[in-house]
Design a protein around this motif. Structure first.
Motif, mmCIF file in Angstrom:
data_model
loop_
_atom_site.group_PDB
_atom_site.id
_atom_site.type_symbol
_atom_site.label_atom_id
_atom_site.label_comp_id
_atom_site.label_asym_id
_atom_site.label_seq_id
_atom_site.Cartn_x
_atom_site.Cartn_y
_atom_site.Cartn_z
ATOM 1 N N ASP A 10 -2.225 10.109 22.498
ATOM 2 C CA ASP A 10 -2.638 8.780 22.005
ATOM 3 C C ASP A 10 -2.611 8.723 20.485
ATOM 4 N N VAL A 11 -1.486 9.153 19.904
ATOM 5 C CA VAL A 11 -1.393 9.321 18.452
ATOM 6 C C VAL A 11 -1.583 7.999 17.707
ATOM 7 N N LYS A 12 -1.059 6.896 18.228
ATOM 8 C CA LYS A 12 -1.232 5.606 17.552
ATOM 9 C C LYS A 12 -2.711 5.253 17.445
ATOM 10 N N HIS A 13 -3.471 5.514 18.509
ATOM 11 C CA HIS A 13 -4.911 5.247 18.489
ATOM 12 C C HIS A 13 -5.614 6.152 17.479
ATOM 13 N N LEU A 14 -5.216 7.431 17.434
ATOM 14 C CA LEU A 14 -5.817 8.360 16.468
ATOM 15 C C LEU A 14 -5.533 7.922 15.043
ATOM 16 N N LEU A 15 -4.300 7.489 14.774
ATOM 17 C CA LEU A 15 -3.957 7.013 13.426
ATOM 18 C C LEU A 15 -4.787 5.793 13.048
ATOM 19 N N MET A 16 -5.013 4.915 14.011
ATOM 20 C CA MET A 16 -5.833 3.735 13.754
ATOM 21 C C MET A 16 -7.283 4.141 13.435
#
Length: 212
Positions: free
Chosen positions: A36-42
């Protein structure tokens, strides 16, 4: 000056990824980015944390699956676990197929971690403790001032890590918990790789696998 952290459950396995930072400098690390890299970046952007490295407690896919993508996005290195878990990282493609995860290619971290190593970020630090049993190269990360440990899949609230994987060993796991984790103090709080937080004192009193 204090250590801050935010636990972010990721993927359908809901494993705990932790964003950890120094509240004075906002420098930080990400522990076990499993997906869930996009969520982590957010989340990293929302928290305004300047991530300096990614840290892995062990080589299982559900804890490392997003590491390379996040590393590229942040342009920061991956460190850990202990080199005894290299065989897990080299087998990530096979793990991906077995657990029906997105394809994760084999990689090596920029640095393996050993007992006694210290990871610093801003004015904070995490001490590396080698805690094998769930995997042979598993590490725990401990901040003395905050009395806080990130234990990966060694210990859970009411349970312990599985040892039926290759090179897992139940007696070694129990020894890691009783000789290395308990020594950090009953009042030490821990963030496990899955599920809710607890303290070592509570687990010594109530956990059927390791109670005194």
């Amino acid at each position: 000056m204090a250590l801050q952290y935010q636990v972010v459950p990721v993927t359908r396995f809901q494993q705990n990824c932790s964003i950890v930072w120094c509240d004075e400098t906002m420098k930080g690390v990400v522990i076990d980015p499993g997906g869930d890299v996009k969520h982590l970046l957010m989340m990293i952007e929302q928290l305004k944390v300047d991530v300096e490295k990614l840290v892995l407690t062990h080589g299982h896919l559900d804890h490392v699956g997003g590491s390379e993508e996040l590393s590229r996005a942040l342009n920061q290195p991956i460190v850990g676990p202990h080199k005894e878990d290299n065989f897990w990282l080299q087998g990530l493609e096979r793990q991906s197929q077995e657990f029906r995860f997105p394809l994760t290619e084999a990689f090596e971290p920029s640095q393996w971690l050993d007992e006694g190593d210290v990871i610093t970020f801003g004015l904070q630090s995490l001490h590396v403790i080698h805690t094998p049993g769930h995997t042979p190269g598993h590490i725990t990360l401990f901040n003395k001032e905050a009395k806080l440990a990130f234990v990966g899949d060694v210990l859970f609230k009411g349970g312990v890590g599985r040892t039926d994987f290759p090179k897992g060993d139940f007696n070694t796991l129990i020894d890691s918990i009783k000789t290395k984790l308990w020594a950090l103090g009953n009042d030490t709080r821990f963030v496990p790789g899955h599920g809710p937080e607890s303290t070592f004192g509570v687990e010594r009193a109530c956990n059927p696998f390791v109670e005194d």
